[in-house]
Design an enzyme around this catalytic site. Sequence first.
Site, PDB file in Angstrom:
ATOM      1  N   ASP A 208      36.872 -25.987 -18.278  1.00 36.03           N
ATOM      2  CA  ASP A 208      35.750 -25.222 -17.737  1.00 36.03           C
ATOM      3  C   ASP A 208      34.891 -24.702 -18.879  1.00 36.03           C
ATOM      4  O   ASP A 208      34.655 -25.421 -19.848  1.00 36.03           O
ATOM      5  CB  ASP A 208      36.269 -24.095 -16.840  1.00 36.03           C
ATOM      6  CG  ASP A 208      35.396 -23.877 -15.623  1.00 36.03           C
ATOM      7  OD1 ASP A 208      34.286 -23.350 -15.795  1.00 36.03           O
ATOM      8  OD2 ASP A 208      35.801 -24.245 -14.511  1.00 36.03           O
ATOM      9  N   HIS A 239      32.500 -18.706 -15.458  1.00 35.56           N
ATOM     10  CA  HIS A 239      33.200 -19.552 -14.487  1.00 35.56           C
ATOM     11  C   HIS A 239      34.625 -19.860 -14.931  1.00 35.56           C
ATOM     12  O   HIS A 239      35.569 -19.794 -14.141  1.00 35.56           O
ATOM     13  CB  HIS A 239      32.415 -20.851 -14.271  1.00 35.56           C
ATOM     14  CG  HIS A 239      32.789 -21.574 -13.021  1.00 35.56           C
ATOM     15  ND1 HIS A 239      33.788 -22.510 -12.972  1.00 35.56           N
ATOM     16  CD2 HIS A 239      32.291 -21.490 -11.766  1.00 35.56           C
ATOM     17  CE1 HIS A 239      33.895 -22.987 -11.742  1.00 35.56           C
ATOM     18  NE2 HIS A 239      32.990 -22.382 -10.999  1.00 35.56           N
ATOM     19  N   SER A 402      35.190 -24.861  -5.869  1.00 36.15           N
ATOM     20  CA  SER A 402      35.727 -24.652  -7.213  1.00 36.15           C
ATOM     21  C   SER A 402      36.495 -23.345  -7.292  1.00 36.15           C
ATOM     22  O   SER A 402      37.157 -23.080  -8.300  1.00 36.15           O
ATOM     23  CB  SER A 402      34.606 -24.658  -8.246  1.00 36.15           C
ATOM     24  OG  SER A 402      33.797 -23.512  -8.127  1.00 36.15           O
TER      25      SER A 402
END
Length: 1000
Positions: A208, A239, A402
């Site tokens: 990520d 994120h 996600s």
Amino acid sequence: MPESVESEPFIASGSDDWQDQQKQQSDSRSYIVRFYHYKEAEAHWNYLQDNLKFKGWQWIERKNPAARFPTDFSLVAIDESVKELLLEKFIELNLVKDVSLDLRYQRIVLEEKSEKIGAFANGKKRPGKMFTAMSFSEGQNYVVANTSKLKISWNRHLLMQASPLMLLCFVMHNLLAIYKSQVTSLLGAHELWSKGITGAKVKMAIFDTGIRAGHLHFRNIKERTNWTNEDTLNDNVGHGTFVAGVIAGQDEECLGFAPDTEIYSFCVFTDAQVSYTSWLLDAFNYAIATNMDVLNLSIGGPDYLDLHFVEKLTANIIIMVSAIGNDGPLYGTLTNPADQSDVIGVGAIDYSDHVASFSSRGMSTWEIPHGYGRVKPDLVAYGREIMGSKISTGCKRLSGTSVASPVVAGIACLLVSIIPENKQKGILNPASIKQALVEGATKLSDPNLCAGRVNLLESYEILKSYKPRASIFPSVLDYTDCSYSWPFCRQPLYAGAMPVIFNATILNGMGVIGYVENPPTWHPSNHEGNLLSIRFTYSDVIWPWSGEIEGNITVKIYSPPAVGEKSRRSSTCALHLKLQVIPTPSRSVRILWDQFHSIKYPPGYIPIDSFDVRNDLLDWHGDHLHTNFHSLFDMLRDAGYYIETLGSPLTCFDAHQYGTLLLVDLEDENFPEEIKKLRDNVINSGLGLAVFADWYNVDAMVKMRFFDGNTHSWWTPVTGGANVPALNDLLATFGIAFGDKILNGDLVFSGKQNRYASGTDILKFPSGGYVHSFPFLDRSQSKTTQNAVLPSMAKTDSPILGLLEVGRGRIAVYGDSNCLDSSHMVVDCYWLLKKILDFTSRNEKDPVLFSDSVSQNTPLYVDNNKLPSLRTDMNFSMYSRVVGKELICEWDSRFEVWGTKGYNLQAWGKNRRLPAYPVNNLGTGLSSTVETNSAQMNGDSLENKYWSSFYKDDIDMPQLLLVASHWFLPIVAIIGLVLLFWLMQQRGRRRRRSSSGRNI
């Protein structure tokens, strides 16, 4: 906190933003050269130097944490002037597996007040590869699902003045919200924690945006590595930190599932959410070399042609979890790599166990047109307003697949830690964990979803007593279980139908490689089951860990012995069928859908059908009855029609069995034999023909081009919304042709409101028919780059609907398909389709459609040189299944024409007959017709003749097997049905490998 390892970044040559911009103007591009074996980078360099005696290429050195390990690829720069020659020479090298471009990825993370979603914004292409939005915050604004017109609003209101009862309700509501925010509690993680199962010694790789050092929410950050060109290991986006928090956070407000899991942060995206294939490949190799157990990849996109490198992760016993995509509620929107069989693809649900509107769904589309997609997602998890860690401190809520993906990844970490270390080598692998997850999942009542909700405790019980075995997923195909088994439960089986194709996956928990010991067999539970014609195509080898097989099935799988074992592992897995069979319906209610002539992205730039859509310019949903036309399929079934799919050329169906051939939004060319046969089918055999076209305008196609940063080339649509020149070739024999206008506007027809969205006009139509015209704006006259509608533009009458009787058949043509397509539909025109089918299949004429006022006494006519023509500046054979290809009926057509050119054409093989079913003589001429009695022509059932003929006909049928315990069999005649379960994984890999380095 244990001391973490931090690997400093290195900017590889040719990879930073400045050089990437220069590459667009330069004469060279970066390519990935994959080898069959892992070796030191220097060994690969020496091999290329010794065996490639050509100028025009340069070695690109990659200095990152993976540099100290063997690698299976090299990165080279190739001059454009010698690209074709060098690519050919690279591929000719014995040790080279394939060559592909080093693609640039652009991930979109939805945030509050974000209006630019997806790979396109306001009709313009964003930089990088096509990727979809994966997560977002749900605030007081609207969040628009990518490629969808659906808008969802979640508003929170403060109670300024409230009664005590209202205040109590408010407090209880917030307590419930706090409880719901702890997904770990909802799924019972505390029960495993109380047993000491916390994910200890499990190595979790998070691909990520990185994570900050010393973050207080994590007790076990083992290593942070950077694979980008930015000089930082920290997460400046948030994120990656959030995903890590869902997996292993220890803050009481946002607990993760496996707090003792060892976190390995792989920063593969820049602050601008950019990544490259070479970065991911190096990071994957490093994950393999450092023995990661679980890997979470919360990205995805519609392009499945260049992500073939994922297979090596599962082959090296890494459990990969990936988000299925946020392009719901549309069907056919699964993203890669989550749609691959060896990846655990995760969808999202809300706290009421309803599938989240944004969660992608529908079958995979790799196999279209000849096959049928895999059931995906594999399972669903909570993915709406989930709590996770912020970049530095505190918690926040995010929604998206996600977010659901790390929920499953965290559960996978807990499950891995269940297995004692001394037994992990014999038990732990991607297939065994996937078996525990999907078999333990809770079945949901949500329509059209075959995936269950992840159930940690049930999966724990399965894995606790797990013995290595093989199994089939899905394990049941039940035609009586609607809507869980949609679309199969919506249409029963009957004799004479096109094959019903169901794609099942074999999960082989016994080893990385498995073999099919004997051909699949079919054991019916009663005598009637012997009448079912089942044929299998499959691969003998299943690798890695999974595969697809076609059949109705019990099949024995074996794998080599594990370490310390002497005998091979063997397992028999079963797929249970529960089928509903009916007498063959009459011809007038049977419709055939042409799937063969549909082309989608990838591999070509196939544009969207409506210019009203600004945020998605690609037609990538499959154009299948069970993807973006799923509502049309349900409508036709509700109306009493039976609709079958043709995945082979038009020569491969028997026109006497169908009332109407339905051609919707087709992009491919036609074989000359198809054109000739269709004319005969309509005029002599009484076949109805219904055509729904779309826009086609070369000038508009040129305006839609964009510069693609991945291929460093201009992309121009290979066709329009539909391939009008090909449709005109098909219809020319009837005197019908479409034009190149791009018409937009609202109309009232038969008292119903309708929208004509970027449709085309009719230029040629014979006298004696009926033609309807309406006033529209013509976007093809717009001078803007995006063919926008301008205030100065005036409406003109344009013919858009024509109906005609010709010979024994009937034809209807309409210039727009958007009113049938769920992707961007404003108003459906199902009512119009039903009236058209009443005409083409039953010769029932609606008084409005056949009003004297629209009777065509004189023909519409233009010279052929004024009709739209094909583009001559591109090689259409790269995308076509017709141009430069061989005419052949594949196994998705009726068995009697497999491997031949089709009905009424010279056959290659013998005429295969199935019992009690009339067939054409394949060797006769085109103008021949089949002699059938009136009962057969009218579609009456064959029940009076069936039983006496069954044992007298020669039938080529394999040994049959049934694994169902009960059947519903109101049988009259069920021969001719073919259920196929196709192992497509390796064919798909070959297809993806062959596409490497392709320019569009």
